[in-house]
Design a protein around this motif. Structure first.
Motif, PDB file in Angstrom:
ATOM      1  N   LEU A   1      50.474  35.773  44.178  1.00  0.00           N
ATOM      2  CA  LEU A   1      49.688  36.490  42.380  1.00  0.00           C
ATOM      3  C   LEU A   1      49.868  35.492  41.417  1.00  0.00           C
ATOM      4  CD1 LEU A   1      48.689  38.810  41.329  1.00  0.00           C
ATOM      5  CD2 LEU A   1      50.722  39.859  41.780  1.00  0.00           C
ATOM      6  N   LEU A   2      51.532  34.890  41.030  1.00  0.00           N
ATOM      7  CA  LEU A   2      51.890  34.293  39.920  1.00  0.00           C
ATOM      8  C   LEU A   2      52.242  32.755  39.953  1.00  0.00           C
ATOM      9  CD1 LEU A   2      55.425  35.922  40.508  1.00  0.00           C
ATOM     10  CD2 LEU A   2      53.741  36.679  38.520  1.00  0.00           C
ATOM     11  N   TRP A   3      51.810  32.461  41.322  1.00  0.00           N
ATOM     12  CA  TRP A   3      51.198  30.760  41.032  1.00  0.00           C
ATOM     13  C   TRP A   3      50.096  30.376  42.111  1.00  0.00           C
ATOM     14  CZ3 TRP A   3      56.591  32.702  41.389  1.00  0.00           C
ATOM     15  CH2 TRP A   3      57.369  32.867  40.905  1.00  0.00           C
ATOM     16  N   SER A   4      48.987  29.937  41.686  1.00  0.00           N
ATOM     17  CA  SER A   4      48.580  29.704  42.226  1.00  0.00           C
ATOM     18  C   SER A   4      48.550  28.542  43.134  1.00  0.00           C
ATOM     19  CB  SER A   4      47.283  28.732  41.260  1.00  0.00           C
ATOM     20  OG  SER A   4      46.565  29.681  40.521  1.00  0.00           O
TER      21      SER A   4
ATOM     22  N   LYS B   1      40.472  41.246  38.621  1.00  0.00           N
ATOM     23  CA  LYS B   1      41.144  40.784  36.914  1.00  0.00           C
ATOM     24  C   LYS B   1      42.173  40.627  37.178  1.00  0.00           C
ATOM     25  CE  LYS B   1      36.857  42.358  34.854  1.00  0.00           C
ATOM     26  NZ  LYS B   1      36.185  43.155  34.058  1.00  0.00           N
ATOM     27  N   THR B   2      42.586  41.893  38.229  1.00  0.00           N
ATOM     28  CA  THR B   2      44.857  41.459  38.111  1.00  0.00           C
ATOM     29  C   THR B   2      44.835  40.770  38.725  1.00  0.00           C
ATOM     30  OG1 THR B   2      43.772  44.231  38.977  1.00  0.00           O
ATOM     31  CG2 THR B   2      46.200  43.355  39.323  1.00  0.00           C
ATOM     32  N   ASN B   3      44.664  39.808  39.866  1.00  0.00           N
ATOM     33  CA  ASN B   3      44.862  38.918  40.257  1.00  0.00           C
ATOM     34  C   ASN B   3      45.066  37.597  39.368  1.00  0.00           C
ATOM     35  OD1 ASN B   3      45.561  36.451  42.135  1.00  0.00           O
ATOM     36  ND2 ASN B   3      43.510  36.048  42.055  1.00  0.00           N
ATOM     37  N   HIS B   4      43.908  37.960  38.114  1.00  0.00           N
ATOM     38  CA  HIS B   4      43.963  36.396  36.962  1.00  0.00           C
ATOM     39  C   HIS B   4      44.848  37.024  35.944  1.00  0.00           C
ATOM     40  CE1 HIS B   4      40.798  34.214  39.173  1.00  0.00           C
ATOM     41  NE2 HIS B   4      39.769  35.325  38.812  1.00  0.00           N
ATOM     42  N   LEU B   5      45.198  38.576  35.812  1.00  0.00           N
ATOM     43  CA  LEU B   5      45.767  38.947  35.296  1.00  0.00           C
ATOM     44  C   LEU B   5      47.802  37.833  34.672  1.00  0.00           C
ATOM     45  CD1 LEU B   5      45.868  41.429  32.993  1.00  0.00           C
ATOM     46  CD2 LEU B   5      46.417  42.798  34.245  1.00  0.00           C
ATOM     47  N   PHE B   6      47.777  37.594  35.983  1.00  0.00           N
ATOM     48  CA  PHE B   6      49.252  37.669  36.381  1.00  0.00           C
ATOM     49  C   PHE B   6      49.653  35.770  36.640  1.00  0.00           C
ATOM     50  CE2 PHE B   6      49.655  41.671  37.083  1.00  0.00           C
ATOM     51  CZ  PHE B   6      50.946  41.787  36.614  1.00  0.00           C
ATOM     52  N   LYS B   7      48.037  35.258  36.418  1.00  0.00           N
ATOM     53  CA  LYS B   7      48.419  33.389  36.601  1.00  0.00           C
ATOM     54  C   LYS B   7      48.592  32.554  35.816  1.00  0.00           C
ATOM     55  CE  LYS B   7      46.138  33.078  41.466  1.00  0.00           C
ATOM     56  NZ  LYS B   7      47.490  33.935  41.969  1.00  0.00           N
TER      57      LYS B   7
END
Length: 195
Positions: A122-125, A183-189
């Motif tokens: 979630l935090l690091w692609s 959108k939640t996934n992209h929110l934390f990147k």
């Protein structure tokens, strides 16, 4: 339930000590990296993840405040027989009507690693791969088990696969969340802007 609440209560002093250290470290890290505009949600997620890791280590390897059962330092406290957890839990439940080992040792070892499998991608692609999450979960678990060998704790090969399974389940929860709430996934990147 009382045992679980006891573990949570033991984590709290560590979290209070860790929070200012984590915040200061993140500020220094971002300044050194030259980030002028931080991604707030990512930073909040990283702080939560680091607090979780502090809580995990407080109950597994930071033993100076440990109040659980003390075992003597000997290789008799090391289980190298895979899947023995099933036999031990079956005996505890059927013969002793004692569910605590199943809840704490079996389910607990799975659940405690689920946030690792969920939060890391979630935090690091760059860690958004199943095998990477499994490897990280296994590595953290192995580090804990090796560290416990030198302490007044037991070490168990079953913890390795239970913890790794928890990381896998956490990753699958992340995949479901990513598909249902993109959108939640992209929110934390991490999308920091360099100076």
């Amino acid at each position: 339930m009382t045992t679980i609440l006891g573990y949570i209560a033991e984590m709290i002093p560590y979290l209070f000590i860790a929070l200012p250290i984590i915040l200061i470290t993140r500020i220094i890290y971002n300044k050194i990296r030259g980030y002028v505009k931080l991604h707030v949600y990512h930073e909040i997620g990283v702080v939560i993840f680091l607090l979780f890791m502090t809580a995990l280590f407080s109950q597994t390897i930071l033993t100076f405040l440990y109040t659980g059962p003390v075992v003597t330092r000997s290789f008799s406290n090391v289980n190298l027989i895979p899947f023995r957890v099933f036999q031990d839990n079956y005996y505890a439940i059927t013969e002793l009507n004692f569910w605590q080992p199943f809840i704490i040792n079996f389910l607990g070892n799975i659940c405690i690693f689920m946030p690792i499998g969920f939060m890391i991608p979630l935090l690091w692609s760059k860690f958004n791969r199943f095998w990477k999450v499994c490897l990280i979960g296994l590595s953290i678990s192995l580090f804990i088990e090796i560290t416990q060998l030198s302490q007044a704790r037991s070490s168990d090969i079953d913890d390795l696969w239970l913890n790794t399974l928890g990381s896998m389940i956490g990753y699958f929860v992340y995949i479901v969340m990513k598909k249902r709430f993109p959108k939640t996934n992209h929110l934390f990147k991490n999308r920091k802007i360099h100076s």
